[in-house]
Scaffold this active site. Structure first.
Site, PDB file in Angstrom:
ATOM      1  N   GLU A  57       1.595   0.590  40.511  1.00 19.54           N
ATOM      2  CA  GLU A  57       0.252   1.801  41.350  1.00 19.54           C
ATOM      3  C   GLU A  57      -1.445   0.345  41.554  1.00 19.54           C
ATOM      4  OE1 GLU A  57       1.414   2.620  38.425  1.00 19.54           O
ATOM      5  OE2 GLU A  57       1.982   4.981  38.903  1.00 19.54           O
ATOM      6  N   HIS A 126      -1.208  12.561  30.526  1.00 20.43           N
ATOM      7  CA  HIS A 126      -0.939  13.475  31.869  1.00 20.43           C
ATOM      8  C   HIS A 126      -1.876  14.603  32.615  1.00 20.43           C
ATOM      9  CE1 HIS A 126       2.640  11.186  31.583  1.00 20.43           C
ATOM     10  NE2 HIS A 126       2.907  11.417  32.979  1.00 20.43           N
TER      11      HIS A 126
END
Lengths: 322, 322
Positions: A57, A126
């Site tokens: 990322e 999440h």
């Protein structure tokens, strides 16, 4: 009728076609078409301007920054908003500051798409809504659509914007269907979703649908709620909220996010400061200051739902008028 | 045996190294007088890296530096007065006084930026390489960073990212043996070059005190990146003759180490080659020193007389473009 996820891929497709400097990359977005199936077919149609990246990322956000200040208009996907802390340095210390500290030599036209939000039984890491992490960072725009039409129009506007934009897609909206038109939507503008004279409910993303459902229930009790979809949380359309409050006198801000440090607190503060004389009541409904729990029994109770929202309005109006 | 090339070219590199050295000494002197706010990270001792690499670059190339970035900025052609004025927080600074020593940006001179966070330069250059590859004009992006950076996430993520995408980028690691105050070997496992090699990135080492050697190695590496051979890696063996930053007396250095390295001062090495090998008259080199000295004196006066930025800009400036 178009699904929210179709609206996303349509916007990407149209902007990739419209400007050859637009590129799109992320984890599993090209050949696989995205884990939420929001980007299928783009690789085939646009070739190597759409590509898969390593699970890195920081690298993909950093590469987006570096390419954005040297001629490209990158769109990247951070698969889950919960992964954004891994990309934080590049977004906060590079992209957000470049325009100002470079003395306005160059802005950073990049878009970070990310799936966010709770309710899918995915647990504490999440399911989060990353807005508060970025709310205090000047130079970033934060877009949070609630409908397929806004998803398409706002994603197109984000890609055409010359500044770094975080574009959050709530996971529970991907299958939502709605009408889509060709009218552009400007970043930073709220929209009145339902008119009402008795109170104003302000929210974003799934919260807008929760508020609309609650408003229908309240209407059966003779309470008419105005529902405002903020659509962009940074910069935030405080004027639209203030204008509605001037008519209703009561303001409820509904945020899917912790009570401390969220955008609802900013709305409340701005309104309290700027519209004090219009306020008969002002309060917030948020999630608790806790990590998001996994068990459906806990997660459902954790999130602000329509029934709870309607009940909160009823008891608040009664207690205030009594 | 390194080929010294024509005397004119080396004399020019000597002149540019002398400018960096004298510039840094001026910044240090002004800092001690309280004229340079905040902090500074000087590159005294490392001038050959900046000039050697910049001498290998063309108009299409781009470079990202670190918070120890005055040398690369000057090497790329950033106006010395504007750079000094930035250090002094003046309106006439290269970033209008908005950036300061650690964050200088000058895109018109190919400098994507200097990055105040360790590893930021790696992301910026990797992203720029993405743009340069798409533009197809043969441009190469260069990331300067210190050996301490090889333990950062940016390093691990971006080198792999660049290698799998075969990006035209040169990773230029200045190994000055200390990450801030701590010796390399105390906090780092293995050798610098093993890391890029593990990813299949061609990597070589060069004497960072010899500007001709640095230029020659850089020309080779940049040329391979330009020819489509993907990322390249060069480690320069260098030494900073001053502390990490303003408050560092360098107490961690081994006894006699600084003195030993100073014998190989890049300016001394270049001067010896000019006079002893290329037959340049020592008086000609002295004249260069005097010329730069006079330039620095003028810059000092002009910098101290330059206007401060108007605080009114804080109300007028926008966090966004457009």
């Amino acid at each position: 009728m178009v699904e929210f996820r179709e609206a996303i891929v349509t916007a990407l497709d149209e902007e990739l076609a419209a400007n050859e400097n637009v590129v799109f990359f992320g984890e599993d977005v090209a050949e696989p078409g995205g884990v939420f199936k929001a980007t299928p077919g783009l690789r085939k149609k646009h070739g190597d301007r759409v590509f898969d990246t390593p699970i890195s990322e920081l690298a993909l956000t950093g590469a987006a920054f570096g390419s954005a200040v040297t001629g490209l208009r990158p769109v990247i996907e951070i698969m889950f908003g919960d992964f954004m802390p891994l990309a934080m340095d590049s977004l906060v210390n590079q992209s957000a500051k470049y325009w100002f500290i470079s003395n306005e030599q160059q802005s950073v036209p990049l878009v970070v798409r990310s799936a966010i939000g709770a309710g899918s039984r995915l647990g504490a890491v999440h399911s989060q809504t990353p807005v508060p992490w970025f709310l205090g960072v000047p130079g970033l725009k934060i877009v949070c659509p609630s409908t397929p039409n806004d998803a398409r129009a706002l994603l197109k506007a984000a890609i055409r914007d010359d500044n770094p934009v975080l574009f959050f897609e709530h996971k529970r909206l991907y299958s939502l269907k709605g009408e889509v038109d060709d009218d552009p939507v400007e970043l930073g503008t709220a929209r009145v979703m339902r008119e009402g004279a008795d109170l104003t409910i302000v929210s974003a993303m799934v919260g807008v649908h929760v508020a609309l459902e609650a408003a229908e229930a309240l209407a059966r009790d003779g309470i008419e709620a105005e529902v405002i979809d903020l659509r962009t949380l940074r910069p935030l359309d405080h004027a639209a909220v203030a204008a509605s409050l001037a008519r209703t006198g009561h303001l409820l801000v509904v945020e899917e996010g912790p009570r401390t440090g969220g955008w609802s607190a900013t709305v409340a503060a701005e309104i309290a400061e700027g519209s004090l004389h219009d306020i008969d009541d002002l309060w917030r409904l948020t999630t608790p200051d806790l990590p998001i729990p996994f068990s459906p029994a806990l997660e459902d109770a954790f999130l602000p739902g329509a029934e709870r929202l309607a009940a909160a309005v009823r008891s608040r109006l009664v207690s205030r008028s009594g | 045996m390194v080929d010294s090339g024509p005397a004119d070219a080396l004399l020019d590199m000597y002149r540019r190294m002398r400018l960096i050295r004298d510039f840094e000494e001026l910044v240090q002197a002004l800092f001690l007088k309280g004229e340079v706010p905040g902090t500074t990270h000087l590159c005294i001792g490392q001038e050959a890296d900046a000039i050697g690499v910049a001498s290998a670059l063309g108009d299409e190339d781009r470079l990202a530096g670190t918070y120890r970035g005055h040398g690369v900025a000057l090497a790329l052609g950033v106006d010395p007065q504007a750079l000094l004025d930035e250090m002094l927080g003046r309106a006439t600074g290269v970033c209008g006084g908005r950036a300061g020593s650690m964050n200088v940006i000058d895109l018109s001179n190919r400098l994507i930026g200097c990055f105040g966070i360790v590893g930021g330069s790696i992301a910026a250059a990797t992203g720029a390489a993405l743009s340069l590859k798409r533009q197809g004009r043969g441009g190469v992006a260069v990331a300067f960073f210190g050996e301490g950076t090889i333990n950062q996430g940016y390093f691990a993520e971006c080198l792999n990212f660049a290698q799998v995408l075969s990006l035209p980028v040169l990773y230029l690691c200045e190994n000055n043996r200390y990450g801030e105050f701590t010796p390399y070997e105390d906090v780092t496992a293995g050798e610098v070059l093993d890391r890029p090699r593990t990813l299949g990135i061609p990597a070589e080492q060069v004497d960072g005190m010899d500007v001709v050697a640095v230029r020659d190695v850089a020309e080779g590496a940049v040329g391979r990146a330009r020819d489509g051979e993907g990322p390249q890696f060069v480690e320069t063996l260098t030494y900073r003759f001053v502390g990490h930053s303003r408050a560092d007396p360098g107490a961690y250095r081994k006894q006699g180490e600084l003195e030993e390295w100073k014998l190989r001062d890049p300016l001394t090495v270049a001067r010896a080659r000019l006079v002893d090998e290329l037959g340049v008259d020592a008086g000609e080199v002295d004249a260069v020193d005097r010329e730069i000295g006079a330039q620095i004196d003028e810059m000092r006066s002009a910098g101290l007389e330059a206007p401060l930025p108007d605080p009114a800009l804080l109300a007028e400036a926008s966090e966004f473009k457009g």
